[in-house]
Design an enzyme around this catalytic site. Structure first.
Site, mmCIF file in Angstrom:
data_model
loop_
_atom_site.group_PDB
_atom_site.id
_atom_site.type_symbol
_atom_site.label_atom_id
_atom_site.label_comp_id
_atom_site.label_asym_id
_atom_site.label_seq_id
_atom_site.Cartn_x
_atom_site.Cartn_y
_atom_site.Cartn_z
ATOM 1 N N GLY A 217 0.835 -1.194 0.000
ATOM 2 C CA GLY A 217 0.000 0.000 0.000
ATOM 3 C C GLY A 217 0.870 1.244 0.000
ATOM 4 O O GLY A 217 1.996 1.234 -0.513
ATOM 5 N N SER A 218 0.365 2.276 0.643
ATOM 6 C CA SER A 218 1.030 3.578 0.545
ATOM 7 C C SER A 218 2.369 3.634 1.250
ATOM 8 O O SER A 218 3.122 4.597 1.063
ATOM 9 C CB SER A 218 0.125 4.669 1.112
ATOM 10 O OG SER A 218 -1.046 4.732 0.330
#
Lengths: 486, 506
Positions: free
Chosen positions: A220-221
Site C-alpha cells: 500500500g502507501s
C-alpha cells in the site's frame, strides 16, 4: 626402469592427493551446504536424544531449553511463552527436521558446530568419544519489545517487526496468529502429527511466519517511501518540488483513473509539494511521480533497499517484489504500492531503518551471539552495513518528510511523547469488497537510539472495511515505540 | 636409491615391533570406543580378542625376523593399523545392523575377523615359503592362465553366482569368493614375467609414426588381450571397477617395462574407446555417469535403482563428520547403503572427521610409497615390475573406490584395501603385503661384502657356473642360484638381462 617407477610413484601420489582434496572439499568446503540439505536425514537423527542448548533473548531470558524427560528421547524441549516466540524459535520435533532457529542454528544447539569448541576440546572429544553438549544461541530479541509488539497486534492477524536502525538487530518479530511450539515438541508422535495437521489445515495459517516468509503483503502507501527515495535520488526532485496532484489521474493506455482515498482531492491547486503529498498520502501525486520516474528507476531503488534478494537472518526471508517489466498504468499503480508489489514486514522495516539511519542500511540479524555450553561467547555478530540505498542528504530529507507525516499527516496517531517519530501509513486494497490490510511503518529516535517499526494488520482488524493505516495501525505502532523508549 | 649403503645396514625389525604397538593400540582403542558408545560396555571377549590379534601380529613379526630380516619395517604396522580401523568400523556397523534387525546383521564382524586371521596367516605363509620372489617368474604363464580362469569362473555353471547384480562370485561349499581378487595378483605376476622377457623387443622394435614409436603388431597382441578381457569384465560381469583396475595395471606395467609413452597413449585411447562404446550401449554405465554429474538432481536422487541416493547419503555422512567427526559410534553411517563395503570410507569420514580421513589416506600413501620404494630398491627387473605392479594395484584400487564415493570419478564398485568388508579381497591384499615384504627383504639386503664388483672374481664365477651347466645341464645361472643364493643376487648377473640398470643408476 627406476625412472619409470618414480614417475608412476608420482602418479600414485597424485591420485592420493586428489583424494585428499576431494575429501577436504566435502568435509570442510561444502560440508555446511550438505548438512543443510533437506534430504539429509542425519540432521534430524542427530537431534534425537541430544541435549539441545538454550535459546535466549537479550538480557538472558531463556525462551527455549531442554530438560531431562526420562523417556527414550532423553530430553524434552520446552518453549517458555511458546507462541510469543514461535516465529523466532520454530520448533524441534521428534517426527521430522526442526524449523526456525532450531534449524538455522541446529549445529550450535546440538554442540556439533566446529566453531563451538576449540580444536583441543574437539580432539579430546574425538578420542574420548564424548558427546558434546549443546551450545547456546542468544537472539537480538528484547522480551519487553516483543511482548509490546505482540500486544499491539491484539487478536488481529498480522505481523510486526522492530529493528534497531543503527545495528540491524531485530528487537521484535511477531507473526499472528501464532502456533505453540510445545505442542509440536511433544514426545508422542501421534499427538504431534495431530497438532501439526490442525495448524496446517487452519485457514488463518498459523505456521506461516508472516514477518519474513509468509504470503507476502501488498505494501500500500508505505511503498511511497521507496518512490519518494527514488525521486530524491534521481536528483530531479526535492521535498518541496511541486508534483501534479489531480483529483483523478488518467492511467495511460486504459480507461481507468487513479483516485485518492475516498475519492477526495489532495489539493485545491491540483499541485502540491512532495513532502505534503507524502504527509497526506496523495495517490494521484505519487502515481504521477511514478510515471515521471519510470518503473526501472523505482525498481532500482527498491533493489537497493533489499527487494528481490534472498536473505538469511539466519532464518530465510522471502524476497519482496517490485515488478519492473510493466506498462505505464501498472507503473503508476506500483508507485503507490498496489498492482503486483509484494513485501514482507521485515523489508518495510528495513526501508524505514535505512531512511532513519542517514541512508545506511544495516544488515538485519536475529542472532546476537553463539555460546558454548558454559554460555561463554564463541562468536559474536557485529553490525554490518548491507547497502546504501540513498545518500545522507536525501535520507535526512525523507526522514524530515516522515516526521512531518507523523506530526501533521496521516501518521499522527503514531506520535509518542518525548520521542522523535517519523511515520508513513498504508491502506492496501486487496480486492473489491474485501477489507484492506492496514500498515504503519515508523521510526522513533531518542538521542543516539533509533528504531524502525513495521506493522501490518490484515483485513482492517476489528474495524474491517473502514480501517485505515492511520487509524488502526498507527496507534499500535505508538504503543510499541512507547515500550522501546519507555 | 637402488643399492643400500654398504655396511651397517639397518634391519629395522625393532622399529617394526615398536610401530606395531601404536597400530594395535589404535585398533583396540577404536574397538573399545565403538562398544562403549553403542553398547555401553566393553565386549565380553575383548581381552581374548585383542590378545589374539597381538599374538597374530607379533607372530608375523617373528616370521619376518626369521625368514626376511631385511624386509621393510613400515609396511606391516601400517597394514595392521588399516586392517584394525576397518575391523572396528565393520564391528560398529554390525552392532547397528543387529539393533535394527537389518541385513547383513552382525555376522559381518565375526566373518571379517576370521578373514583377517586368514589374511595375516596367508601373508606370513607367503613370506615363509616363498624364499625368493624370482621363483614366481617360473609360473608366469600358469599365472596368466589361472588369472583368466578366475575371471571366467563366475560364468561357469554350478559354481558361478551373481550377487547385487554383479556376476563376480564363485561359491565353493559354504564360501562365496571373488576369484577376480585372486586374478588381480596372478595377473601382476604374469605381466611382470611376460614383460621382463619381452621388454627389449617391445621397447625398441616397431615403426615410428609422428615421433611416436608404435609397437609391432605381434607385440600388440597381449595389450589387445588385456583390453578385450577388461572390456569383457565390463560387459558381462558389469564390474566396472575390476575392469578399470586390470587395464590400468597392465598399461602402467607396460610403461614401466618399456619406457614407451606410446603404450600409455595407446592404452588410454583404447580404454577411452571402450568406455565410450560401453556408455552408448549399456544403460548402467550411463546411469553411473549421470549420477556422477548430477547427484543432487531430485529425479536421480529418488530413483530406487541406479540413482544417486547412495552416493549423496555417503556425501552427507562425510559432511556430517566435518573436521573432527562424530566420534566412534556416535554417527549414523548405517544410513548409507553398503557402508561396510564400498562406502566404508564415508562411514569412517563421518565418525572420525576430516582428521581421520586424512590420516587414513596418509597411511595408504605411506604403504604405497613403501611398495614403490621396494620396486626401486630391488635389483632384478622381474622384482621391480612385480613390486611396482602390486603397489600400483593398492593405490589404484583405493583411488577407484574412494574417488567414486567422494565424487572425484564415477562410482564403480571395488574393495577399499584392508578397510572394507570382503574376505577374498582382504586375504589377497594381505598376500600382496606378504609379497611386498618378501621383495623388500631382497631389496634392502646389503650387497655382498665388496661394494665394487671384482671383475676377476665374477669371471671366475661365470666360468665355474658355465662348467657346471655343461656337466649337469642346469638351466641358467640365476635359477640354479635359486632360493639359497637369494641372500646375494649379484647385480651383474640377474637373469633378466637388465643387469646394467642397478649399476648404471646410482
Amino acid at each position: 626402469m627406476n625412472r619409470e617407477i618414480r614417475r608412476i610413484t608420482l602418479v600414485a601420489a597424485a591420485m592420493l592427493v586428489a583424494l585428499l582434496v576431494a575429501t577436504t572439499t566435502i568435509q570442510f568446503g561444502v560440508a555446511a551446504d550438505l548438512r543443510a540439505d533437506p534430504r539429509n536425514a542425519r540432521t534430524f537423527y542427530d537431534s534425537i536424544g541430544r541435549d539441545r542448548g538454550v535459546i535466549m533473548a537479550q538480557g538472558g531470558t531463556i525462551i527455549a531449553r531442554s530438560e531431562k524427560s526420562g523417556d527414550a528421547y532423553v530430553y524434552q524441549r520446552i518453549y517458555s511463552d511458546g507462541p510469543l516466540y514461535a516465529s523466532i524459535t520454530g520448533y524441534a520435533t521428534v517426527v521430522g527436521p526442526p524449523t526456525g532457529l532450531e534449524l538455522a542454528e541446529n549445529e550450535v544447539l546440538l554442540g556439533t558446530a566446529d566453531s563451538l569448541f576449540s580444536v583441543w576440546v574437539r580432539l579430546e572429544n574425538l578420542f574420548t568419544g564424548t558427546v558434546p553438549t549443546g551450545g547456546a544461541v542468544e537472539v537480538t530479541i528484547v522480551p519487553a519489545v516483543q511482548q509490546a509488539a505482540w500486544d499491539a497486534l491484539g487478536d488481529n492477524h498480522g505481523s510486526a517487526v522492530v529493528l534497531d536502525a543503527k545495528t540491524g538487530e531485530i528487537l521484535a518479530l511477531v507473526s499472528k496468529p501464532a502456533f505453540d511450539p510445545n505442542t509440536l515438541a511433544s514426545h508422542d508422535p501421534e499427538a504431534v502429527q495431530q497438532a501439526y495437521n490442525a495448524y496446517e489445515s487452519d485457514p488463518s495459517k498459523p505456521l506461516n511466519n508472516r514477518a519474513i516468509a509468509g504470503d507476502l503483503y501488498f505494501p500500500g502507501s508505505t511503498f511511497k517511501l521507496v518512490t519518494a527515495a527514488a525521486a530524491l535520488e534521481s536528483g530531479d526532485f526535492e521535498p518541496d518540488s511541486e508534483l501534479s496532484a489531480p483529483t483523478a489521474l488518467d492511467l495511460p493506455g486504459t480507461s481507468h483513473k487513479l483516485t485518492n482515498y475516498g475519492d477526495s482531492s489532495c489539493s485545491a491547486a491540483s499541485t502540491m509539494t512532495m513532502a505534503d503529498a507524502l504527509a497526506i498520502s496523495c495517490n494521484t501525486a505519487f502515481g504521477w511521480l511514478g510515471l515521471e520516474l519510470g518503473a526501472a528507476a523505482i525498481a532500482n531503488q527498491a533493489e537497493r533497499f533489499g527487494f528481490g534478494e534472498d536473505q538469511l537472518i539466519p532464518l530465510y526471508v522471502r524476497p519482496s517484489v517490485f515488478p519492473s517489466d510493466v506498462d505505464q498504468s501498472q507503473t503508476a499503480l506500483g508507485a503507490i504500492g498496489q498492482f503486483n508489489d509484494r513485501v514482507t514486514p521485515l523489508q518495510m522495516a528495513m526501508v524505514v531503518a535505512a531512511i532513519a539511519n542517514g541512508g545506511r542500511l544495516m544488515e538485519p540479524h536475529l542472532v546476537r551471539s553463539e555460546r558454548d555450553d558454559d554460555l561463554k561467547v564463541v562468536t559474536e555478530v557485529s553490525p554490518a552495513e548491507l547497502s546504501r540505498p540513498l545518500n545522507q542528504t536525501n535520507a535526512n530529507a525523507l526522514r524530515d518528510m516522515m516526521i512531518q507525516t507523523a506530526t501533521a499527516g496521516t501518521g499522527r496517531q503514531a506520535q509518542v511523547d518525548a520521542v522523535t517519530v517519523g511515520a508513513k501509513t498504508g491502506t492496501a486494497e486487496k480486492a473489491a469488497g474485501q477489507a484492506p490490510d492496514v500498515w504503519t511503518v515508523a521510526f522513533g529516535e531518542v538521542e543516539a537510539r533509533t528504531v524502525a517499526v513495521a506493522l501490518v494488520i490484515e483485513d482492517g482488524g476489528s474495524r474491517g472495511s473502514s480501517a485505515t493505516g492511520g487509524s488502526v495501525a498507527a496507534p499500535a505502532v505508538a504503543s510499541i515505540l512507547r515500550a522501546v523508549f519507555g | 636409491m637402488a643399492t643400500i649403503l654398504p655396511g651397517g645396514a639397518r634391519l629395522g625389525r625393532g622399529t617394526e615391533l615398536l610401530a606395531l604397538l601404536p597400530a594395535l593400540a589404535l585398533s583396540f582403542f577404536a574397538y573399545a570406543q565403538v562398544a562403549l558408545a553403542v553398547e555401553g560396555q566393553l565386549p565380553a571377549q575383548m581381552g581374548l580378542q585383542c590378545g589374539g590379534f597381538t599374538l597374530l601380529a607379533v607372530a608375523f613379526h617373528l616370521v619376518l625376523r626369521w625368514r626376511a630380516p631385511y624386509a621393510d619395517p613400515v609396511i606391516l604396522p601400517v597394514t595392521v593399523a588399516l586392517n584394525g580401523i576397518g575391523l572396528a568400523m565393520i564391528y560398529r556397523l554390525a552392532l547397528r545392523y543387529e539393533q535394527l534387525g537389518r541385513d547383513p546383521g552382525s555376522i559381518i564382524a565375526s566373518k571379517q575377523m576370521i578373514w583377517t586371521v586368514l589374511g595375516v596367516s596367508a601373508a606370513a605363509l607367503t613370506v615363509f615359503f616363498l624364499r625368493d620372489h624370482r621363483l614366481l617368474r617360473r609360473v608366469t604363464f600358469l599365472s596368466g592362465l589361472l588369472g583368466l580362469i578366475g575371471l571366467i569362473a563366475p560364468f561357469l555353471p554350478l559354481i558361478g553366482r551373481s550377487i547385487n547384480g554383479a556376476r563376480i562370485w564363485v561359491r565353493i561349499g559354504p564360501l562365496s569368493i571373488q576369484p577376480a581378487e585372486v586374478s588381480k595378483i596372478l595377473f601382476v605376476v604374469f605381466f611382470a614375467g611376460y614383460l621382463v622377457t619381452r621388454r627389449d623387443t617391445m621397447a625398441l622394435a616397431g615403426p615410428k609414426i609422428l615421433g611416436l614409436r608404435l609397437p609391432r603388431l605381434r607385440d600388440f597382441g597381449p595389450i589387445l588381450v588385456a583390453w578385450l578381457s577388461s572390456l569383457g569384465i565390463l560387459v558381462f560381469e558389469r564390474d566396472l571397477g575390476t575392469s578399470l583396475l586390470l587395464f590400468g595395471l597392465f598399461v602402467v606395467m607396460l610403461y614401466v617395462a618399456t619406457n614407451r609413452p606410446s603404450w600409455i597413449i595407446l592404452g588410454l585411447g583404447l580404454f577411452a574407446g571402450g568406455v565410450a562404446a560401453a556408455y552408448r550401449l549399456f544403460p548402467h554405465v550411463q546411469d553411473r555417469v549421470q549420477v556422477w554429474l548430477h547427484p543432487f538432481d531430485n529425479a536421480l536422487y529418488d530413483r530406487p535403482l541406479g540413482g544417486s541416493g547412495q552416493l549423496v547419503t555417503g556425501l552427507f555422512g562425510l559432511a556430517e563428520g566435518g573436521l573432527f567427526g562424530t566420534g566412534w559410534g556416535h554417527g549414523r553411517p548405517d544410513l548409507t547403503p553398503l557402508a561396510y563395503s564400498d562406502f566404508i570410507f564415508t562411514a569412517l569420514g563421518e565418525e572420525l572427521g576430516l582428521t581421520g580421513s586424512v590420516a587414513i589416506l596418509l597411511l595408504y600413501l605411506i604403504l604405497v610409497e613403501r611398495g614403490f620404494r621396494t620396486a626401486i630398491g630391488t635389483r632384478d627387473g622381474f622384482g621391480k615390475l612385480l613390486a611396482a605392479g602390486l603397489a600400483f594395484t593398492l593405490a589404484f584400487q583405493l583411488f577407484i573406490v574412494t574417488g567414486g564415493v567422494t565424487r572425484l570419478i564415477p562410482l564403480t564398485g571395488l574393495v577399499t584395501p584392508f578397510l572394507a568388508y570382503g574376505g577374498s579381497a582382504l586375504l589377497m591384499n594381505w598376500v600382496v603385503v606378504g609379497l611386498l615384504l618378501r621383495i623388500s627383504d631382497g631389496a634392502r639386503r646389503p650387497p655382498p661384502a665388496t661394494s665394487e664388483i671384482d671383475l676377476a672374481a665374477v669371471a671366475a664365477q661365470l666360468a665355474k657356473s658355465q662348467a657346471a651347466a655343461g656337466s649337469s645341464s642346469s638351466s641358467s645361472p640365476s635359477s640354479s642360484s635359486g632360493p639359497s643364493s637369494s641372500s646375494s643376487p649379484s647385480p651383474g648377473f640377474s637373469q633378466d638381462g637388465l643387469s646394467t640398470e642397478a649399476v648404471a643408476r646410482p
